[in-house]
Design a protein around this motif. Structure first.
Motif, PDB file in Angstrom:
ATOM      1  N   UNK A  39      -2.567 -16.111  -4.413  1.00 28.13           N
ATOM      2  CA  UNK A  39      -3.689 -15.462  -3.724  1.00 28.13           C
ATOM      3  C   UNK A  39      -3.555 -15.608  -2.211  1.00 28.13           C
ATOM      4  N   UNK A  40      -3.238 -16.818  -1.753  1.00 27.75           N
ATOM      5  CA  UNK A  40      -3.085 -17.042  -0.314  1.00 27.75           C
ATOM      6  C   UNK A  40      -1.915 -16.221   0.225  1.00 27.75           C
ATOM      7  N   UNK A  41      -0.818 -16.186  -0.520  1.00 30.31           N
ATOM      8  CA  UNK A  41       0.332 -15.380  -0.097  1.00 30.31           C
ATOM      9  C   UNK A  41      -0.028 -13.910   0.052  1.00 30.31           C
ATOM     10  N   UNK A  42      -0.822 -13.391  -0.895  1.00 30.83           N
ATOM     11  CA  UNK A  42      -1.238 -11.993  -0.823  1.00 30.83           C
ATOM     12  C   UNK A  42      -2.161 -11.746   0.370  1.00 30.83           C
ATOM     13  N   UNK A  43      -3.070 -12.689   0.619  1.00 31.21           N
ATOM     14  CA  UNK A  43      -3.981 -12.554   1.767  1.00 31.21           C
ATOM     15  C   UNK A  43      -3.193 -12.576   3.072  1.00 31.21           C
ATOM     16  N   UNK A  44      -2.244 -13.501   3.180  1.00 37.26           N
ATOM     17  CA  UNK A  44      -1.421 -13.579   4.390  1.00 37.26           C
ATOM     18  C   UNK A  44      -0.618 -12.294   4.563  1.00 37.26           C
ATOM     19  N   UNK A  45      -0.135 -11.756   3.456  1.00 39.45           N
ATOM     20  CA  UNK A  45       0.636 -10.511   3.530  1.00 39.45           C
ATOM     21  C   UNK A  45      -0.228  -9.363   4.052  1.00 39.45           C
ATOM     22  N   UNK A  46      -1.510  -9.345   3.711  1.00 41.67           N
ATOM     23  CA  UNK A  46      -2.414  -8.316   4.234  1.00 41.67           C
ATOM     24  C   UNK A  46      -2.566  -8.447   5.754  1.00 41.67           C
ATOM     25  N   UNK A  47      -2.463  -9.670   6.260  1.00 44.56           N
ATOM     26  CA  UNK A  47      -2.553  -9.870   7.708  1.00 44.56           C
ATOM     27  C   UNK A  47      -1.359  -9.281   8.443  1.00 44.56           C
ATOM     28  N   UNK A  48      -0.288  -8.966   7.707  1.00 38.93           N
ATOM     29  CA  UNK A  48       0.860  -8.317   8.326  1.00 38.93           C
ATOM     30  C   UNK A  48       0.520  -6.913   8.822  1.00 38.93           C
ATOM     31  N   UNK A  49      -0.473  -6.282   8.189  1.00 39.47           N
ATOM     32  CA  UNK A  49      -0.772  -4.877   8.509  1.00 39.47           C
ATOM     33  C   UNK A  49      -1.163  -4.707   9.972  1.00 39.47           C
ATOM     34  N   UNK A  50      -2.183  -5.438  10.475  1.00 44.44           N
ATOM     35  CA  UNK A  50      -2.503  -5.267  11.904  1.00 44.44           C
ATOM     36  C   UNK A  50      -1.404  -5.806  12.824  1.00 44.44           C
ATOM     37  N   UNK A  51      -0.555  -6.714  12.306  1.00 48.10           N
ATOM     38  CA  UNK A  51       0.540  -7.249  13.119  1.00 48.10           C
ATOM     39  C   UNK A  51       1.774  -6.354  13.075  1.00 48.10           C
ATOM     40  N   UNK A  52       1.724  -5.313  12.243  1.00 43.58           N
ATOM     41  CA  UNK A  52       2.806  -4.341  12.109  1.00 43.58           C
ATOM     42  C   UNK A  52       4.128  -5.000  11.704  1.00 43.58           C
ATOM     43  N   UNK A  53       4.017  -5.928  10.764  1.00 43.01           N
ATOM     44  CA  UNK A  53       5.196  -6.548  10.183  1.00 43.01           C
ATOM     45  C   UNK A  53       5.663  -5.725   8.982  1.00 43.01           C
ATOM     46  N   UNK A  54       6.957  -5.753   8.708  1.00 41.75           N
ATOM     47  CA  UNK A  54       7.521  -4.979   7.608  1.00 41.75           C
ATOM     48  C   UNK A  54       8.065  -5.909   6.526  1.00 41.75           C
ATOM     49  N   UNK A  55       7.459  -5.911   5.336  1.00 37.95           N
ATOM     50  CA  UNK A  55       7.924  -6.801   4.274  1.00 37.95           C
ATOM     51  C   UNK A  55       9.204  -6.285   3.625  1.00 37.95           C
ATOM     52  N   UNK A  56       9.950  -7.212   3.039  1.00 40.77           N
ATOM     53  CA  UNK A  56      11.127  -6.866   2.264  1.00 40.77           C
ATOM     54  C   UNK A  56      10.927  -7.275   0.814  1.00 40.77           C
ATOM     55  N   UNK A  57      11.946  -7.082   0.004  1.00 40.63           N
ATOM     56  CA  UNK A  57      11.872  -7.480  -1.398  1.00 40.63           C
ATOM     57  C   UNK A  57      11.579  -8.969  -1.523  1.00 40.63           C
ATOM     58  N   UNK A  58      12.228  -9.766  -0.678  1.00 35.09           N
ATOM     59  CA  UNK A  58      12.012 -11.201  -0.728  1.00 35.09           C
ATOM     60  C   UNK A  58      10.598 -11.586  -0.355  1.00 35.09           C
ATOM     61  N   UNK A  59       9.977 -10.819   0.521  1.00 38.50           N
ATOM     62  CA  UNK A  59       8.608 -11.106   0.957  1.00 38.50           C
ATOM     63  C   UNK A  59       7.634 -10.974  -0.208  1.00 38.50           C
ATOM     64  N   UNK A  60       7.719  -9.849  -0.902  1.00 35.67           N
ATOM     65  CA  UNK A  60       6.816  -9.595  -2.031  1.00 35.67           C
ATOM     66  C   UNK A  60       7.129 -10.547  -3.185  1.00 35.67           C
ATOM     67  N   UNK A  61       8.415 -10.761  -3.451  1.00 34.99           N
ATOM     68  CA  UNK A  61       8.801 -11.669  -4.531  1.00 34.99           C
ATOM     69  C   UNK A  61       8.318 -13.082  -4.252  1.00 34.99           C
ATOM     70  N   UNK A  62       8.351 -13.489  -2.989  1.00 32.81           N
ATOM     71  CA  UNK A  62       7.902 -14.824  -2.597  1.00 32.81           C
ATOM     72  C   UNK A  62       6.465 -15.071  -3.035  1.00 32.81           C
ATOM     73  N   UNK A  63       5.623 -14.066  -2.880  1.00 29.50           N
ATOM     74  CA  UNK A  63       4.202 -14.217  -3.199  1.00 29.50           C
ATOM     75  C   UNK A  63       4.013 -14.633  -4.651  1.00 29.50           C
ATOM     76  N   UNK A  64       4.753 -14.002  -5.557  1.00 33.87           N
ATOM     77  CA  UNK A  64       4.520 -14.208  -6.988  1.00 33.87           C
ATOM     78  C   UNK A  64       5.414 -15.287  -7.601  1.00 33.87           C
ATOM     79  N   UNK A  65       6.687 -15.282  -7.274  1.00 35.09           N
ATOM     80  CA  UNK A  65       7.628 -16.162  -7.967  1.00 35.09           C
ATOM     81  C   UNK A  65       7.340 -17.629  -7.682  1.00 35.09           C
ATOM     82  N   UNK A  66       7.053 -17.979  -6.429  1.00 39.52           N
ATOM     83  CA  UNK A  66       6.819 -19.375  -6.075  1.00 39.52           C
ATOM     84  C   UNK A  66       5.616 -19.936  -6.839  1.00 39.52           C
TER      85      UNK A  66
END
Length: 239
Positions: free
Chosen positions: A64-91
């Motif tokens: 949940x925290x990983x997903x929330x932090x990932x949403x904060x990327x939107x206003x920061x204009x960060x671009x996620x990769x496969x590893x970014x999304x996988x990190x949220x769930x796999x860990x």
């Protein structure tokens, strides 16, 4: 041409294996720190505190925290990769899976070695998934995004984030201790060492030309100024 394609496919397969083995091992090593009960890594303190408060498992809280932090990327204009999304769930899944099979430990004779093992394996895991070059984790992306937007150094931004995370987690009931201090001192050198061990050679032929366009996995100097947006192939080494 077929040989070059085959090498490129093998290279990609190895990167994928490193990514998911690394992320799984990261979650498992974090679970070992939980069982050692001698203090967690900074984000683990927050996850444990929220787990204590809500009754949700620490792995699910991590997701949940990983997903929330990932949403904060939107206003920061960060671009996620496969590893970014996988990190949220796999860990998070790996954490809960490990906690399900590793029982509570009695006595420092068991807890201290498990704490040390957890920290070392966490360094191994960090080297594995960073060297795979599939994108930074959500929390690292938050750090680099704030670095770019505010113009503050990586060191200052990371320190501010982790102090806020640790204090909040501790106030919520998260575990601070010798493990927290040892982790903070050891994870940078360990990750750097294992990053060299697991660094992948570039594939030969045309694939090498394409790979050369990928950003480097090396971290900016600890006191550096703003850094560029991390592309999908970039990961940030813990400072």
């Amino acid at each position: 041409m077929a040989r070059t394609t085959g090498r490129s496919t093998t290279h990609l397969t190895r990167r994928l294996v490193q990514l998911y083995v690394g992320l799984t091992l990261y979650g498992a090593s974090s679970a070992l720190l939980v069982r050692a009960e001698l203090g967690l890594e900074p984000w683990g303190v927050l996850h444990q505190g929220l787990a204590e408060l809500t009754g949700i498992s620490i792995g699910v809280v991590s997701i949940i925290i990983g997903a929330v932090v990932l949403l904060l990327w939107i206003p920061l204009r960060q671009r996620p990769g496969l590893g970014t999304v996988s990190n949220v769930f796999v860990v998070g899944l790996a954490m809960d899976g490990t906690l399900a099979v590793v029982d509570d430990l009695d006595g420092l004779g068991f807890r201290v070695p498990v704490m040390v093992l957890g920290i070392v394996l966490n360094g191994v895991a960090t080297g594995l998934y960073i060297a795979a070059r599939f994108g930074p984790g959500p929390r690292d992306g938050l750090m680099t995004g704030l670095n770019r937007v505010t113009g503050r150094s990586i060191r200052l931004v990371r320190t501010a984030i982790e102090v806020a995370v640790v204090v909040t987690g501790f106030l919520l009931g998260g575990s601070l201790g010798a493990g927290t201090v040892l982790y903070a001192l050891a994870i940078g050198p360990l990750a750097q060492f294992f990053l060299r061990i697991f660094a992948l050679p570039e594939p030969a032929g045309p694939a090498a030309v394409a790979a050369a366009d990928e950003p480097s996995t090396s971290a900016p100097p600890a006191g550096s100024g703003p850094v560029a947006d991390p592309a999908s192939g970039q990961a940030i080494l813990p400072q």
